[in-house]
Scaffold this motif. Structure first.
Motif, PDB file in Angstrom:
ATOM      1  N   LEU A 181      -0.861   4.128   6.737  1.00  0.00           N
ATOM      2  CA  LEU A 181      -1.103   4.873   7.974  1.00  0.00           C
ATOM      3  C   LEU A 181      -2.574   4.821   8.355  1.00  0.00           C
ATOM      4  N   GLN A 182      -3.453   5.023   7.378  1.00  0.00           N
ATOM      5  CA  GLN A 182      -4.878   5.007   7.664  1.00  0.00           C
ATOM      6  C   GLN A 182      -5.347   3.621   8.098  1.00  0.00           C
ATOM      7  N   ARG A 183      -4.850   2.576   7.437  1.00  0.00           N
ATOM      8  CA  ARG A 183      -5.237   1.208   7.802  1.00  0.00           C
ATOM      9  C   ARG A 183      -4.752   0.859   9.210  1.00  0.00           C
ATOM     10  N   LYS A 188      -4.348   2.956  11.661  1.00  0.00           N
ATOM     11  CA  LYS A 188      -5.219   3.673  12.603  1.00  0.00           C
ATOM     12  C   LYS A 188      -6.569   2.980  12.728  1.00  0.00           C
ATOM     13  N   TYR A 205       0.823  -1.201   0.000  1.00  0.00           N
ATOM     14  CA  TYR A 205       0.000   0.000   0.000  1.00  0.00           C
ATOM     15  C   TYR A 205       0.865   1.262   0.000  1.00  0.00           C
ATOM     16  N   PRO A 206       0.334   2.336  -0.544  1.00  0.00           N
ATOM     17  CA  PRO A 206       1.018   3.633  -0.384  1.00  0.00           C
ATOM     18  C   PRO A 206       1.107   3.985   1.105  1.00  0.00           C
ATOM     19  N   GLU A 207       2.066   4.794   1.471  1.00  0.00           N
ATOM     20  CA  GLU A 207       2.286   5.100   2.881  1.00  0.00           C
ATOM     21  C   GLU A 207       1.057   5.724   3.532  1.00  0.00           C
ATOM     22  N   GLU A 208       0.350   6.573   2.781  1.00  0.00           N
ATOM     23  CA  GLU A 208      -0.851   7.196   3.350  1.00  0.00           C
ATOM     24  C   GLU A 208      -1.906   6.139   3.672  1.00  0.00           C
ATOM     25  N   THR A 209      -2.039   5.174   2.776  1.00  0.00           N
ATOM     26  CA  THR A 209      -3.005   4.097   2.997  1.00  0.00           C
ATOM     27  C   THR A 209      -2.577   3.224   4.170  1.00  0.00           C
TER      28      THR A 209
END
Length: 298
Positions: free
Chosen positions: A96-98, A100, A90-94
């Protein structure tokens, strides 16, 4: 009379030798008994009557010599092919969201002792158990058996066994400090939820495997492996909105194993009542440790 006076010292010496021999023999017997007690792990100093023998980790790294050819040789097993593995990235933003979202979900997990009798779809339980079965295990032995009980009579028999032993645990075995530490959680030996919950899941560790040809297979780190599986099971239950309370009923393992007709190589590790939370369920207002208290960066 003169002869008697001559023999008296000799008789005294012989008597002393006999007494000395008897004392030495007695000490030798005591030493052997003590050594045997230590070997068997049953010396008074180490004996803890509240410990359930089924909960002790008895992982065998190698098969016992006196078992002869009962244990399978690793060379008898087929070679295991290896296949490519490419999990999603996953991209880093994804990511991080996953991370959380996962934390938010599991941070809501609580031990719940008030469970609704409302039916739960059997297929949901099947998938939750499948998920627990994805856990890693020593040498991929998968040393777990999940016994799912929904029969009301069997659930009640389980409750009777657990409550009988738990009352003795609370009154005698556990000690004042343990009971005092549990007081704020308002727990006792009465386990209504064992009758009420639609399912009871009893997790057994297989201390060794039994192959179709009757030979035994070493299960490395069986208790650690099954414990990891239990953790995944708790996460899977939380994921579908079901609740449970982790229970390790001391001194109940052998009786429950016989009741459920499980083989001798299986030992009870955990008992989970599973269902929806009751409409009036409450839980202690506990706080979790902050990250800095549970993690160390080096």
């Amino acid at each position: 009379m003169a002869l008697l006076s001559v023999l008296t010292p000799i008789l005294a010496v012989i008597l002393c030798l006999v007494i000395g021999f008897m004392l030495l023999n007695s000490r030798s017997t005591e030493t052997n008994s003590t050594s045997a007690g230590k070997t068997d792990g049953t010396s008074k100093a180490d004996f803890r009557p509240w410990v359930d023998q089924d909960l002790q980790d008895d992982t065998e790294i190698t098969a016992k010599d006196d078992d002869g050819n009962d244990w399978v040789d690793s060379t008898e097993e087929e070679d295991l092919p290896h296949v490519p593995y490419s999990p999603p990235r996953y991209p880093e933003e994804t990511m991080l969201q996953r991370s959380k979202d996962m934390y938010t979900l599991l941070n809501q997990r609580r031990s719940v002792r008030f469970i609704s009798p409302e039916p739960v779809p059997r297929e949901v339980i099947d998938n939750v158990i499948r998920t627990a079965g994805t856990a890693p295990s020593g040498a991929h032995t998968e040393p777990w058996t999940f016994v799912v009980v929904s029969d009301p009579e069997t659930k009640h028999q389980i409750r009777q066994i657990v409550e009988e032993e738990e009352e003795v645990n609370y009154r005698q075995r556990m000690g004042d400090k343990w009971v005092s530490d549990l007081a704020r959680l308002r727990t006792n030996w009465i386990k209504d939820y064992l009758d009420v919950a639609p399912y009871l899941v009893l997790i057994f560790k297989q201390t060794y495997g039994i192959l179709p040809n009757g030979k035994k297979k070493t299960h490395y780190y069986n208790e650690i492996s099954v414990s990891i599986s239990c953790g995944i099971l708790l996460a899977a239950l939380q994921n579908v909105g079901l609740v449970t309370v982790t229970s390790t009923p001391l001194n109940c393992g052998p009786q429950l194993r016989l009741l459920l007709k499980r083989p001798a190589n299986e030992k009870l590790l955990m008992l989970l009542p599973v269902g929806y939370p009751a409409s009036d369920a409450t839980v202690p207002d506990l706080k979790r440790k902050p990250l800095d208290d549970i993690m160390v960066y080096i």
